[in-house]
Design an enzyme around this catalytic site. Structure first.
Site, PDB file in Angstrom:
ATOM      1  N   SER A 147      22.390 -33.521  -1.809  1.00  0.00           N
ATOM      2  CA  SER A 147      21.410 -34.293  -2.560  1.00  0.00           C
ATOM      3  C   SER A 147      21.185 -35.609  -1.839  1.00  0.00           C
ATOM      4  O   SER A 147      22.026 -36.044  -1.040  1.00  0.00           O
ATOM      5  CB  SER A 147      21.942 -34.558  -3.977  1.00  0.00           C
ATOM      6  N   TYR A 160      28.640 -37.501  -9.736  1.00  0.00           N
ATOM      7  CA  TYR A 160      27.775 -36.575  -9.004  1.00  0.00           C
ATOM      8  C   TYR A 160      27.716 -36.962  -7.533  1.00  0.00           C
ATOM      9  O   TYR A 160      27.915 -36.123  -6.651  1.00  0.00           O
ATOM     10  CB  TYR A 160      26.381 -36.588  -9.627  1.00  0.00           C
ATOM     11  N   LYS A 164      29.037 -35.002  -4.106  1.00  0.00           N
ATOM     12  CA  LYS A 164      28.143 -34.662  -3.003  1.00  0.00           C
ATOM     13  C   LYS A 164      28.541 -35.394  -1.717  1.00  0.00           C
ATOM     14  O   LYS A 164      28.395 -34.848  -0.623  1.00  0.00           O
ATOM     15  CB  LYS A 164      26.690 -34.982  -3.380  1.00  0.00           C
ATOM     16  N   THR A 195      13.399 -28.559 -11.774  1.00  0.00           N
ATOM     17  CA  THR A 195      14.269 -27.522 -12.319  1.00  0.00           C
ATOM     18  C   THR A 195      14.763 -27.994 -13.678  1.00  0.00           C
ATOM     19  O   THR A 195      14.241 -28.952 -14.247  1.00  0.00           O
ATOM     20  CB  THR A 195      15.477 -27.275 -11.398  1.00  0.00           C
TER      21      THR A 195
END
Length: 302
Positions: A147, A160, A164, A195
């Site tokens: 990401s 998060y 990553k 999404t």
């Protein structure tokens, strides 16, 4: 026998293939390369089978394997079943992952553990399980879906980004360690994607912080509700991101990193190379409403 350079003759394993980028990648590969063999993995077998049916109609041979990445025995079984069925895996796309959002002070340890299990430990275990077969066959490709958040950290996304960042570090190391065996490792760095990512984020935040008004960060929580609208204008479709992944799969010498975001290279260059750390901090604090938190805190303590 070394891997064919023709994708239509390869076996590609995709995790997180029931929805979003993974499902789009499977379907685009099936449409563009009839005869390709796809191993599709995710937790929801019913959704996986629906994707597999569409791929089969386009001419792909498919194998679906229900897999929970937090269960490492299932991850190892996924690799074993894929190799038993097809005798090879030419390319692995570690796509499965999710974003555990929330201020770090308030995120419980079990949520932090699950974030790293899904985004880091599961992919690493799958890679380890497939390396020997790729090496024996003469090479292969490993593509890890990271990401923009894997290059720059931001408020509410600390866990998060940490997961990553870790995935990118593993990818860099693997790229060097596996080069002698002709196993190529690349990272894809999407920005906002159309999404259910933000829906999952909302669900996680609601579950973890059912009463945000009782926290010192309430002003930032309120602003979070508008962030999806702010980012949706530049969001890519899953199919567009899939196109970048296919580019990496098709390239004889793939790049270490592919940015899949509008203005992504420009943004990363300024955030990591041009602007000072303090300036970047202030940018993210305003974007995520921490300036409002600071104002509220000062008012309540005057």
């Amino acid at each position: 026998m070394p891997p064919s350079s023709n994708l239509a003759e390869q076996v590609v394993l995709i995790t997180g293939a029931s929805t979003g980028i993974g499902a789009a990648l499977a379907q685009v590969l099936a449409q563009q390369y009839p005869g390709i063999r796809l191993v599709l993995a995710a937790r929801n077998l019913e959704k996986l089978d629906a994707v597999a049916t569409l791929c089969h109609k386009s001419g792909a041979e498919t194998l679906t394997v229900a897999t929970d990445l937090t269960q490492l025995d299932q991850v190892q079984t996924l690799a074993k079943v894929a190799l038993e069925r097809f005798g090879q895996v030419d390319a692995l796309v570690n796509n499965a992952g999710y974003g555990q959002m929330g201020v770090l002070e308030l995120v419980p340890p079990e949520a932090a553990r699950r974030q790293f299990e899904v985004n880091v430990l599961g992919p690493l275990t799958l890679i380890q399980s497939l390396i020997p077969a790729m090496r024996d066959r003469g090479g292969g490709k490993i593509i890890n879906i990271s990401s923009i958040g894997g290059r720059t950290a931001f408020p509410f996304g600390g866990l998060y980004s940490a997961s990553k960042f870790a995935l990118e570090a593993l990818s860099d190391t693997l790229r060097m360690e596996l080069q002698p065996f002709n196993i190529q490792v690349s990272v894809i760095e999407p920005g906002p994607v159309s999404t259910n990512f933000f829906e999952v984020v909302r669900q996680e935040i609601t579950k973890m912080f059912p009463n945000p008004e009782t926290t010192p960060y309430y002003a930032a929580f309120q602003k979070m509700e508008a962030l999806e609208k702010q980012t949706s204008a530049n969001a890519w479709t899953s199919e567009r991101v899939a196109g970048v992944i296919i580019k990496a799969l098709n390239t004889r010498r793939p790049q270490p990193r592919y940015v899949a975001a509008t203005g992504g290279r420009f943004l990363l260059f300024f955030l990591t190379k041009v602007l000072s750390t303090k300036t970047v901090d202030r940018f993210w604090q305003r974007f995520y409403g921490l300036d409002l938190v600071a104002e509220e805190w000062k008012r309540s303590h005057q």
